[in-house]
Design an enzyme around this catalytic site. Structure first.
Site, short mmCIF file in Angstrom:
data_model
loop_
_atom_site.label_atom_id
_atom_site.label_comp_id
_atom_site.label_asym_id
_atom_site.label_seq_id
_atom_site.Cartn_x
_atom_site.Cartn_y
_atom_site.Cartn_z
CE1 TYR A 1 -3.97 2.16 0.64
CE2 TYR A 1 -2.63 3.17 2.36
CZ TYR A 1 -3.76 3.17 1.55
OH TYR A 1 -4.68 4.20 1.67
CE LYS B 1 -3.76 4.78 -1.73
NZ LYS B 1 -4.79 5.38 -2.60
N1 LIG Z 1 -9.99 5.86 5.05
C1 LIG Z 1 -8.75 6.21 5.27
O1 LIG Z 1 -8.32 6.31 6.44
C2 LIG Z 1 -7.82 6.56 4.13
C3 LIG Z 1 -6.61 7.14 4.44
C4 LIG Z 1 -5.72 7.46 3.43
C5 LIG Z 1 -6.07 7.24 2.11
N2 LIG Z 1 -7.26 6.67 1.83
C6 LIG Z 1 -7.55 6.45 0.39
O2 LIG Z 1 -8.78 7.04 0.07
C7 LIG Z 1 -9.41 6.31 -0.99
C8 LIG Z 1 -10.81 5.95 -0.57
O3 LIG Z 1 -10.73 5.15 0.60
P1 LIG Z 1 -11.98 4.88 1.57
O4 LIG Z 1 -11.48 4.96 2.95
O5 LIG Z 1 -13.16 5.68 1.14
O6 LIG Z 1 -12.19 3.33 1.25
P2 LIG Z 1 -13.52 2.47 1.14
O7 LIG Z 1 -13.03 1.06 1.19
O8 LIG Z 1 -14.55 2.93 2.10
O9 LIG Z 1 -14.04 2.81 -0.34
C9 LIG Z 1 -13.27 2.49 -1.46
C10 LIG Z 1 -14.21 2.29 -2.64
O10 LIG Z 1 -13.40 1.97 -3.78
C11 LIG Z 1 -14.04 0.91 -4.47
N3 LIG Z 1 -13.07 0.13 -5.22
C12 LIG Z 1 -12.13 -0.72 -4.75
N4 LIG Z 1 -11.46 -1.27 -5.75
C13 LIG Z 1 -11.97 -0.76 -6.89
C14 LIG Z 1 -11.70 -0.97 -8.26
N5 LIG Z 1 -10.78 -1.86 -8.67
N6 LIG Z 1 -12.42 -0.28 -9.18
C15 LIG Z 1 -13.37 0.58 -8.79
N7 LIG Z 1 -13.68 0.81 -7.50
C16 LIG Z 1 -12.99 0.14 -6.57
C17 LIG Z 1 -14.69 0.06 -3.39
O11 LIG Z 1 -15.70 -0.78 -3.89
C18 LIG Z 1 -15.18 1.15 -2.44
O12 LIG Z 1 -16.49 1.55 -2.76
C19 LIG Z 1 -8.51 5.10 -1.25
O13 LIG Z 1 -7.65 5.38 -2.34
C20 LIG Z 1 -7.70 4.99 0.02
O14 LIG Z 1 -6.46 4.35 -0.17
C21 LIG Z 1 -8.15 6.32 2.79
#
Ligand SMILES: NC(=O)c1ccc[n+]([C@@H]2O[C@H](COP(=O)([O-])OP(=O)(O)OC[C@H]3O[C@@H](n4cnc5c(N)ncnc54)[C@H](O)[C@@H]3O)[C@@H](O)[C@H]2O)c1
Length: 246
Positions: A153, A157
């Site tokens: 990851y 990133k």
């Molecule tokens: N939540 C956190 O703490 C956090 C922190 C840093 C970065 N992020 C980043 O933010 C973004 C969103 O994360 P989140 O927390 O909302 O996650 P989440 O798991 O709640 O939502 C992610 C969404 O992406 C969709 N998804 C996954 N793989 C996919 C694919 N191959 N094609 C299309 N859609 C796909 C999933 O179905 C889901 O609806 C991600 O890139 C994650 O790495 C999240």
């Protein structure tokens, strides 16, 4: 309205941060093209936005599937005429210590988090270059600086930040701003998967002493997608309560 009549494509918009970005952009007048692996979730977001009078197309699209992306973009251009904004938000974790990591855990994280963004950008960049206008926002993570159990990851990133910088240099002359955002611990299903003692530890080391909300990330994304951020490109802006101060 800060995005009036702009056409925005958002990946992974079925829930979490992507859904919050979609709703925020819609409230600011954008026409939306949203996609997710989970069709039911994406249709729920579509219904909510339409219920508030927004214009939105929802697709079940996997960002690793280039032909599905191509069809979505074709449909978007046919319905809305163009694409102005792309938010590469879809992302996954497959956390495990490297010595136990399966090759497929590495590959799927790279394919979704990094190559997925490459696939999406390749599908829309021609449209943006042709009209000399575009905003691309890649969702990185504060985890880019490294966490135990996240070699895959973190690598994806941090790589997306290098991708962002290079693309910003390539596309700047064509009026396209390319930036990354790096959320910290944000309350979504991804966050719910973090063990409680780690969440407590993260709260302790976060200057703002709490986890963030998806809407707080959406606010940053809105700024970068708007013309208020017209002279910002190639940056990775953290929205992480101060947990990392690069
Ligand atoms: N939540 C956190 O703490 C956090 C922190 C840093 C970065 N992020 C980043 O933010 C973004 C969103 O994360 P989140 O927390 O909302 O996650 P989440 O798991 O709640 O939502 C992610 C969404 O992406 C969709 N998804 C996954 N793989 C996919 C694919 N191959 N094609 C299309 N859609 C796909 C999933 O179905 C889901 O609806 C991600 O890139 C994650 O790495 C999240």
């Amino acid at each position: 309205m800060r995005l009036k009549d702009k056409v925005a494509v958002i990946t992974g918009a079925g829930k979490g941060i992507g859904a919050a970005i979609a709703k925020r952009f819609a409230a600011e007048g954008a026409k939306l093209v949203i996609c997710d692996l989970n069709e039911e979730n994406v249709q729920d977001v579509v219904k909510e936005i339409e219920g508030r009078g927004g214009a939105v197309l929802g697709f079940k699209v996997d960002v690793t599937d280039r032909s599905a992306i191509e069809s979505m973009v074709k449909q978007a251009v046919s319905d809305f005429g163009t694409i102005d904004i792309l938010v590469n938000n879809a992302g996954i974790v497959k956390d495990v210590m490297l010595h136990k990591m399966k090759e497929e855990d590495w590959d799927i994280v790279m394919n979704v988090n990094l190559k997925g963004a490459f696939n999406m950008v390749q599908a829309v960049i021609g449209i943006m270059r042709e009209k000399s206008y575009g905003k691309i926002i890649n969702v990185s993570s504060a985890g880019r600086f490294g966490n135990v159990g996240q070699t895959n990851y973190s690598a994806s990133k941090e790589a997306i930040v290098g991708f962002t910088r290079s693309l910003a240099k390539e596309a700047g002359g064509k009026g396209i701003n390319v930036n990354a955002i790096a959320p910290g611990t944000i309350v979504t299903d991804m966050y719910a998967g973090i063990p409680e003692h780690i969440r407590d530890m993260m709260k302790y080391i976060t200057p703002l002493a709490r986890a963030g909300q998806p809407e707080e990330v959406a606010n940053l994304c809105l700024f970068l997608a708007s013309d208020e951020a017209s002279y910002i490109t190639g940056q990775c802006i953290h929205c992480d309560g101060g947990i990392f101060m690069p």
